[in-house]
Write a protein that holds these residues in place. Structure first.
Motif, short mmCIF file in Angstrom:
data_model
loop_
_atom_site.label_atom_id
_atom_site.label_comp_id
_atom_site.label_asym_id
_atom_site.label_seq_id
_atom_site.Cartn_x
_atom_site.Cartn_y
_atom_site.Cartn_z
N TYR A 15 30.76 31.09 -18.61
CA TYR A 15 30.93 31.76 -17.31
C TYR A 15 30.91 30.74 -16.16
CZ TYR A 15 29.62 33.88 -12.97
OH TYR A 15 29.56 34.18 -11.64
N VAL A 16 29.88 29.88 -16.11
CA VAL A 16 29.78 28.91 -15.01
C VAL A 16 30.98 27.97 -15.03
CG1 VAL A 16 28.41 27.02 -14.02
CG2 VAL A 16 27.26 29.08 -14.88
N GLU A 17 31.41 27.55 -16.20
CA GLU A 17 32.59 26.68 -16.29
C GLU A 17 33.84 27.41 -15.82
OE1 GLU A 17 32.46 25.24 -20.33
OE2 GLU A 17 31.04 23.65 -19.80
N ALA A 18 33.95 28.71 -16.09
CA ALA A 18 35.10 29.50 -15.63
C ALA A 18 35.10 29.61 -14.11
CB ALA A 18 35.09 30.88 -16.28
N VAL A 19 33.92 29.78 -13.50
CA VAL A 19 33.84 29.80 -12.04
C VAL A 19 34.28 28.44 -11.51
CG1 VAL A 19 32.29 29.97 -10.05
CG2 VAL A 19 32.05 31.58 -11.95
N ARG A 20 33.75 27.39 -12.09
CA ARG A 20 34.11 26.03 -11.68
C ARG A 20 35.61 25.80 -11.76
NH1 ARG A 20 32.73 22.06 -16.15
NH2 ARG A 20 34.69 22.94 -16.89
N ASP A 21 36.23 26.31 -12.84
CA ASP A 21 37.66 26.07 -13.09
C ASP A 21 38.57 27.10 -12.42
OD1 ASP A 21 36.76 23.98 -14.66
OD2 ASP A 21 37.03 25.06 -16.55
N GLY A 22 37.98 28.11 -11.79
CA GLY A 22 38.79 29.15 -11.16
C GLY A 22 39.47 30.08 -12.15
N ASP A 23 38.90 30.24 -13.34
CA ASP A 23 39.48 31.10 -14.38
C ASP A 23 38.97 32.53 -14.21
OD1 ASP A 23 40.37 32.38 -16.68
OD2 ASP A 23 39.99 30.64 -17.97
N LEU A 24 39.64 33.28 -13.36
CA LEU A 24 39.19 34.63 -13.02
C LEU A 24 39.16 35.57 -14.22
CD1 LEU A 24 38.20 36.38 -10.70
CD2 LEU A 24 40.58 36.98 -10.24
N VAL A 26 38.36 34.87 -17.36
CA VAL A 26 37.11 34.62 -18.10
C VAL A 26 35.91 35.07 -17.28
CG1 VAL A 26 35.61 32.86 -19.13
CG2 VAL A 26 38.07 32.80 -19.55
N VAL A 27 35.94 34.84 -15.97
CA VAL A 27 34.85 35.29 -15.11
C VAL A 27 34.67 36.80 -15.28
CG1 VAL A 27 34.11 35.64 -12.72
CG2 VAL A 27 35.02 33.42 -13.42
N ARG A 28 35.75 37.55 -15.13
CA ARG A 28 35.68 39.02 -15.23
C ARG A 28 35.24 39.44 -16.64
NH1 ARG A 28 37.39 42.70 -11.84
NH2 ARG A 28 38.72 41.23 -10.71
N ALA A 29 35.78 38.80 -17.65
CA ALA A 29 35.47 39.16 -19.04
C ALA A 29 34.04 38.81 -19.43
CB ALA A 29 36.45 38.49 -19.99
N SER A 30 33.36 37.99 -18.63
CA SER A 30 31.99 37.58 -18.95
C SER A 30 30.96 38.67 -18.67
CB SER A 30 31.61 36.33 -18.15
OG SER A 30 32.43 35.24 -18.51
N PHE A 31 31.32 39.65 -17.82
CA PHE A 31 30.37 40.67 -17.39
C PHE A 31 30.54 41.98 -18.14
CE2 PHE A 31 30.52 37.89 -13.68
CZ PHE A 31 29.17 37.79 -13.36
N VAL A 74 33.29 22.49 -5.63
CA VAL A 74 32.83 21.70 -6.77
C VAL A 74 31.52 22.30 -7.28
CG1 VAL A 74 32.12 19.42 -7.58
CG2 VAL A 74 33.93 19.64 -5.85
N ILE A 75 31.55 22.81 -8.50
CA ILE A 75 30.38 23.41 -9.12
C ILE A 75 30.01 22.57 -10.33
CG2 ILE A 75 29.50 25.43 -10.36
CD1 ILE A 75 31.36 27.11 -8.57
N ALA A 76 28.75 22.19 -10.41
CA ALA A 76 28.28 21.38 -11.54
C ALA A 76 27.05 22.05 -12.14
CB ALA A 76 27.94 19.97 -11.09
N LEU A 77 27.13 22.36 -13.40
CA LEU A 77 26.01 22.92 -14.15
C LEU A 77 25.05 21.77 -14.43
CD1 LEU A 77 25.02 25.55 -15.48
CD2 LEU A 77 26.23 24.83 -17.55
#
Length: 139
Positions: A15-24, A26-31, A74-77
């Protein structure tokens, strides 16, 4: 043939990597459809957001619109700890607001993951900084 859901830690990292990469997608499918996101403080965005669509479209999408277009966020886990269905993740976020202010924050989320989907998040962040750069003068 069905595959087993990802373990909770892997779900949160994805999920965090999808937010970082702008992969909407995967973001939506994570919830989970009835997921909740508790954002603290007294900001216009501070509340318990109810439901996947509200979280993704209204909360995340609304905050995304407050960033400068074309300037990367820029998002970094920086750390993840998991025990059972609870995952604690820490990340940094750096970007520029639409008004040109520098946004630099450290965030921590306590995620609950069930059957491969995020069902709840409690986020902790420097809400004073969020207020200063995104909601100046109580905007």
């Amino acid at each position: 043939m069905s595959t087993a859901p990802l373990d909770p830690k892997a779900v949160v990292v994805r999920y965090v990597e999808a937010v970082r990469d702008g992969d909407l997608d995967v973001v939506r499918a994570s919830f989970a459809p009835d997921a909740t996101w508790d954002y603290p403080g007294s900001l216009p965005i501070s509340r318990v957001w109810q439901g996947r669509d509200s979280i993704v479209d209204d909360f995340l999408g609304g905050m995304g619109a407050r960033f400068a277009p074309g300037v990367p966020l820029v998002i970094a886990l920086t750390g993840v700890v998991a025990e059972g269905d609870q995952v604690v993740a820490e990340w940094t976020s750096q970007g520029t607001t639409a008004a040109g202010a520098a946004y630099r924050n450290r965030c921590l989320g306590v995620f609950t993951v069930e059957n491969g989907l995020i069902t709840a998040i409690r986020e902790y962040a420097d809400t004073h900084h969020v207020a200063e750069v995104f909601f100046p003068a109580g905007e």
